[in-house]
Design an enzyme around this catalytic site. Structure first.
Site, PDB file in Angstrom:
ATOM      1  N   LYS A 233       0.790  -1.212   0.000  1.00 40.37           N
ATOM      2  CA  LYS A 233       0.000   0.000   0.000  1.00 40.37           C
ATOM      3  C   LYS A 233       0.831   1.274   0.000  1.00 40.37           C
ATOM      4  O   LYS A 233       0.289   2.357  -0.185  1.00 40.37           O
ATOM      5  CB  LYS A 233      -1.003  -0.007   1.179  1.00 40.37           C
ATOM      6  CG  LYS A 233      -1.918  -1.206   1.226  1.00 40.37           C
ATOM      7  CD  LYS A 233      -2.546  -1.580  -0.113  1.00 40.37           C
ATOM      8  CE  LYS A 233      -3.732  -0.805  -0.537  1.00 40.37           C
ATOM      9  NZ  LYS A 233      -5.004  -1.284  -0.054  1.00 40.37           N
TER      10      LYS A 233
HETATM   11  N1  PMP Z   1      -2.973  -7.705   1.793  1.00 39.76           N
HETATM   12  C1  PMP Z   1      -2.871  -6.765   2.734  1.00 39.76           C
HETATM   13  C2  PMP Z   1      -2.199  -7.124   4.024  1.00 39.76           C
HETATM   14  C3  PMP Z   1      -3.410  -5.495   2.509  1.00 39.76           C
HETATM   15  O1  PMP Z   1      -3.331  -4.558   3.472  1.00 39.76           O
HETATM   16  C4  PMP Z   1      -4.051  -5.221   1.294  1.00 39.76           C
HETATM   17  C5  PMP Z   1      -4.668  -3.880   1.039  1.00 39.76           C
HETATM   18  N2  PMP Z   1      -5.812  -3.601   1.812  1.00 39.76           N
HETATM   19  C6  PMP Z   1      -4.124  -6.232   0.333  1.00 39.76           C
HETATM   20  C7  PMP Z   1      -3.563  -7.450   0.626  1.00 39.76           C
HETATM   21  C8  PMP Z   1      -4.852  -6.044  -0.986  1.00 39.76           C
HETATM   22  O2  PMP Z   1      -4.357  -5.056  -1.833  1.00 39.76           O
HETATM   23  P1  PMP Z   1      -5.345  -4.215  -2.762  1.00 39.76           P
HETATM   24  O3  PMP Z   1      -6.015  -3.186  -1.919  1.00 39.76           O
HETATM   25  O4  PMP Z   1      -4.449  -3.596  -3.794  1.00 39.76           O
HETATM   26  O5  PMP Z   1      -6.349  -5.131  -3.347  1.00 39.76           O
END
Ligand code: PMP
Length: 499
Positions: free
Chosen positions: A44
């Protein structure tokens, strides 16, 4: 690293891809993209930089304007870094159920964290962020709908993958979806430039929102109208909020997904631990969950297939979660056996050397130190006096306890620089030894009477005697007298005395 960067933000991205040596099934090559290598430890960081710089470019974010976002944690931590470097105040809205490490990290980076009740779930967090943004004129980054979220992955993460895997690309690309930014941003580039790559999206098996085909309803501004009917609580923190975000829905609607792979919670936790133990790769729960999906894919993949899976963050963010539940703090039987296999430094076995304290005679001290102690413990203005060391854990415990009890005290820090300069601190220790017979620090006095060290002070309170003693010295606690003093002891000591 040989380059010198002018900003921490320039170190975001270009994360390594590592081939699994021991967890790859026979004939299959598994590759992990390790997003923990970003400066604040998660995928992120990319989004945070992407959404802030896009808003700066198009003028929606003004210099010094407060930024707000609703997040399960990693977005908030990334935004906290970006906002710290760029000078924007940041308010994060987060459900109370996400790990406390995350709140503390954000606050450490200077953000303010507003908690929402767990019962209000992800949609509640988003509603609160919208309300606060509208009320205060703050800039809401809207990670679940913001195209800049997917764009940064198309511009950076996807390019890194293409470069690493060359002309053919990976045979499979496996990811989960939180906002869907990673999914949409990478999948559309792979689809266009490496059409043979199969796109696999993993989701918690008890929350088959994507697999169900039941569409999410949205308000006119693109935020969810209500929770998705198939949402259930799951341990993959960062995946599958209680709605299908618009970015994820876009990926589905534009045909970017070839396989929706359900994964179990326990299996995800187990595989996160296996990654650590078998490969030395330390990641959070969704890293284990994505590996679980990759291993399912591997079962039917052709021999020689290259499967790339995302590992979104580091495991250090999960110490208080089920990921670490089975990790013990104390020595287990096998570790105790190792300890007992040699004579030195064991617990519960008397040391063969004479106790240092008993062997050392009480040393004489100069009169100046005697006078100092005499005056300090008899000072009517400050009846509670602690002779302490600045950073000793016991002194810290006693200070925190007295502060919470609302008792003013004087702390004479014997190892402070001025106290060490003329040797006074050391001389006072000798005086304290001769007066109290004790060599340990702190030594605490109330109204001229010696009451002992930190544990003595805390026990005195828990026996109900401290407030009376303070009263005799003319001190009335301003804080809550019902606090449990023992709980202020260092945690390792509390744990030892409990066994
Ligand atoms: N894994 C973790 C630990 C995350 O914090 C996030 C983001 N919320 C994701 C996966 C998924 O990423 P995205 O928001 O790009 O789908």
């Amino acid at each position: 690293m040989s380059d010198i960067y002018t900003s921490i933000l320039d170190t975001i991205g270009n994360t390594p891809i590592v081939r699994l040596a021991r967890l790859s099934p026979a004939g299959i090559e598994l590759y992990a993209k390790l997003e923990a290598f970003n400066p604040l430890g998660s995928v992120k960081d990319r989004l945070a930089l992407g959404v802030i710089e896009a808003a700066e470019r198009d003028g929606r974010l003004k210099p010094g304007q407060t930024v707000i976002e609703a997040t399960s944690g990693n977005t908030g931590i990334g935004l906290a870094m970006v906002c710290a470097r760029k000078g924007y105040p940041l308010v994060i809205v987060m459900a109370e159920s996400f790990s406390v490490e995350r709140r503390k990290l954000m606050r450490f980076l200077g953000a303010q964290v507003v908690l929402t009740p767990a019962s209000e779930k992800g949609t509640g967090m988003v509603e609160k962020a919208r309300e606060l943004a509208a009320t205060h004129g703050w800039f809401w980054t809207r990670q679940f709908e913001n195209e800049a979220n997917a764009d940064i992955h198309s511009r950076t993460t996807a390019r890194e993958i293409l470069k690493a895997f060359g002309e053919t690309g990976p045979d499979y690309f496996v990811t989960g979806a939180g906002t869907g930014g990673t999914l949409k941003g990478i999948a559309r580039v792979l689809r266009a430039e490496r059409p043979a790559t199969q796109i696999v999206v993993a989701e918690p098996e008890n929350t088959p929102m994507l697999a169900s085909g039941i569409r999410q309803q949205y308000k006119s501004d693109g935020t969810p109208a209500e929770s998705h009917p198939l949402f259930r609580p799951h341990p993959m923190m960062g995946w599958a909020p209680d709605f299908i975000p618009q970015l994820t829905a876009d990926a589905i609607d534009t045909g970017l997904i070839d396989v929706i792979q359900p994964v179990g919670g326990s299996e995800s936790l187990r595989l996160a631990r296996e990654l650590a133990r078998q490969e030395g790769i330390f990641c959070g729960i969704t890293g284990g969950a994505t590996l679980a999906a990759a291993l399912e894919v591997a079962k039917t993949a052709q021999q020689g297939s290259r499967i790339l899976f995302m590992v979104p963050d580091t495991g250090e963010r999960y110490l208080s979660t089920p990921l670490f539940e089975s990790i013990e703090q104390e020595m287990n039987a096998a570790e105790k056996e190792i300890s007992n296999s040699t004579p030195l430094c064991r617990f519960g076995v008397p040391t063969s050397q004479p106790a240092v304290a008993a062997a050392v005679a009480i040393e004489p001290a100069p009169d100046s130190a005697r006078d100092f102690v005499e005056q300090a413990i008899k000072d009517p203005e400050q009846p509670v006096v602690m002779f302490a060391l600045e950073w000793c854990e016991f002194c810290w415990a006693a200070r925190r306890f007295l502060r919470d009890l609302g008792v003013a005290f004087r702390s004479v820090d014997l190892d402070s620089v001025p106290m060490q300069a003329n040797g006074l601190g050391g001389d006072i220790r000798k005086v304290l030894h001769s007066v109290t017979g004790q060599r340990t620090i702190p030594q605490i006095f109330i109204g001229g009477a010696h009451i002992g060290g930190a544990v003595d002070l805390l026990d005195l309170h828990d026996r109900g005697e401290l407030v009376t003693l303070l009263g005799k010295a003319g001190v009335a606690p301003a804080g809550d007298p019902t606090i449990t003093a023992r709980s202020y002891l260092p945690k390792w000591l509390a744990a030892r005395s409990a066994t």
